[in-house]
Design an enzyme around this catalytic site. Structure first.
Site, mmCIF file in Angstrom:
data_model
loop_
_atom_site.group_PDB
_atom_site.id
_atom_site.type_symbol
_atom_site.label_atom_id
_atom_site.label_comp_id
_atom_site.label_asym_id
_atom_site.label_seq_id
_atom_site.Cartn_x
_atom_site.Cartn_y
_atom_site.Cartn_z
ATOM 1 N N HIS A 36 0.815 -1.207 0.017
ATOM 2 C CA HIS A 36 -0.025 0.008 0.009
ATOM 3 C C HIS A 36 0.963 1.631 0.041
ATOM 4 C CE1 HIS A 36 -3.373 -2.434 0.905
ATOM 5 N NE2 HIS A 36 -4.410 -1.401 0.489
ATOM 6 N N LYS A 100 -9.842 -8.616 8.047
ATOM 7 C CA LYS A 100 -10.467 -8.956 9.119
ATOM 8 C C LYS A 100 -10.508 -7.836 10.325
ATOM 9 C CE LYS A 100 -6.527 -11.190 11.461
ATOM 10 N NZ LYS A 100 -6.205 -10.870 12.622
#
Lengths: 180, 279
Positions: A36, A100
């Protein structure tokens, strides 16, 4: 269980509601912390990212594949670490993420603004999830090893809608329903 | 006196590590099975069933349960009559290196928290050593992932905080963590000692048999009451709502300073992986 093909359309996203158990089919891209950061650096330079960000992004760093395996154990990593990056990626068309755990208020706001969706993949079932991956191709940053960007083709990959595009939050609702 | 062969240590570490990442203790598996029956949220039940299926698949096919095979933690307990030639930590790290390669574990260690360059071989392990009487050696391998470790903490409470303060800290910590540590969790709590001793106590608490009870009556009462209170939070499997948030709470305690009340909370995810051997 709803079977959905990636990439998800606007209608697909609008029709999904928190708590829906979904089986994803098609192409998804893996990226976590380091990838990222690199994508942001590329975008800052005005260059094209390694893949169309309006794709399903799966936060995972898989274990290495054993002989005769396509991918090693491949469960999700904790999404909230990617929240700062995700806000930027929304601006570039990203809408669908799998990870998650709960995410920041800023992420949730941006998700509604951008009509996105956030799926939970069950953590700790990496062996089972690895069986649902039918192909794995390196796309960018090989030096990152498990943190590189991979293109995965998945079949019946089980996920749970955790934040939907209408602003519903399964984490909050879940606790409110079951707390004593 | 007994001479320990460091080559044997390396092989044992390698073997235990490969086993630990694919198999969870039977007693823990039973708790998960039991939770499937009692979980009130149908979604939570479905999640627990998938966890159970994964555990079976992993043991059968020798695929690591979870891709986060962790930074390896090793507890070494050596008898005072044991001696060896060479560097035992190097031997342990050799075992971790070999076991990680043979077991197809993920290289999950970086050289420095700031430069974040992967060490490339899943070492170094974190090694804690204790000396006991006798001539035995006990090696415990704990491949612990980052998710649950990242929501753990140590806090110096004060004596006035008492049991209520302790419970408040535990419940707040678990609620704040939410789904991040992959509930259902096992909660290790260390109370007393000092800053680092309390942390050790908490980690050691996680390695206790899940079915045992603390011998100290304060600790035992805390274990029972906290388990119920944690499960009343409603967090559930993966934090998506439910009645199975924790499978067990384990409290270890130690004498502490008259002015101190150190508390460490070490969270363990449902993939509670550890293996021991006594040689």
């Amino acid at each position: 269980m709803k079977r959905i093909k990636t990439p998800l359309s606007e209608i697909d996203i609008l029709n999904l509601h928190i708590g829906d158990e979904v089986l994803l089919n098609g192409v998804i891209f893996t990226a976590r912390d380091a990838a990222h950061q690199r994508i942001i650096n590329i975008l800052d330079k005005g260059e094209k990212p390694p893949f169309d960000l309006n794709s399903t992004i799966y936060y995972v760093g898989p274990a290495p594949a054993q002989p005769e395996q396509i991918i090693g154990s491949a469960g999700p990593t904790t999404s909230s670490r990617m929240d700062p990056y995700a806000l930027r990626l929304f601006q570039e068309g990203a809408k669908v993420t799998i990870g998650k755990g709960p995410r920041s208020e800023a992420f949730k706001k941006a998700l509604v603004q951008n009509k996105g969706i956030y799926f939970t993949a069950i953590g700790g079932i990496g062996a089972l999830l690895s069986q649902r991956v039918k192909s794995m191709t390196l796309i960018a940053f090989p030096e990152l090893g498990p943190e590189a960007i991979y293109r995965l083709e998945v079949e019946d990959f089980p996920v749970i809608v955790s934040y939907d595009s209408k602003g519903n939050d399964l984490f909050k609702d879940g606790i409110n329903t079951y707390k004593k | 006196m007994r001479k320990l062969d460091l080559n044997e240590v390396s092989s044992i570490v390698s073997k235990l590590l490969q086993e630990a990442v694919c198999k969870i203790d039977g007693n823990i598996l039973e708790r998960i099975s039991a939770a499937i029956k009692t979980e009130a949220n149908p979604l939570g039940k479905s999640i627990l069933e998938q966890i159970e299926a994964n555990n079976r698949l992993s043991e059968e096919k020798k695929i690591p349960l979870c891709q986060d095979t962790g930074q390896v933690l090793v507890f070494l307990e050596v008898g005072s009559k044991v001696y060896w030639e060479g560097d035992i930590e190097a031997a342990i790290n050799h075992g971790v290196r070999e076991g990680s390669k043979k077991g197809y574990l993920r290289n999950s260690v970086v050289t420095h928290p700031l430069n974040r360059i992967n060490t490339g071989d899943n070492t170094p392990a974190i090694i804690h050593t204790k000396i006991s009487p006798g001539d035995k050696v006990k090696i415990t391998i704990v491949p612990k992932g980052g998710g649950s470790e990242n929501v753990s903490l140590v806090k110096m409470l004060t004596p006035a905080d008492g049991e209520e303060g302790l419970k408040k800290l535990v419940l707040e910590t678990i609620l704040e963590a939410g789904g991040r540590p992959c509930p259902p969790i096992i909660v290790g709590i260390g109370i007393g000692g000092n800053l680092e001793k309390s942390a050790m106590l908490a980690k050691e608490a996680l390695l206790r048999d899940i079915d045992d009870q603390a011998s100290n009556p304060y600790d035992r009462k805390l274990e029972e009451n906290l388990l119920q209170e944690i499960n009343n939070l409603g967090l559930g499997p993966m934090g998506l709502g439910g009645t199975t948030t924790a499978l067990a709470v384990k409290v270890n305690s130690y004498p502490c300073h008259i002015a101190s009340f150190p508390v460490a909370i070490n969270i363990q995810c449902h993939a509670a992986r550890h293996k021991s051997i006594i040689i």
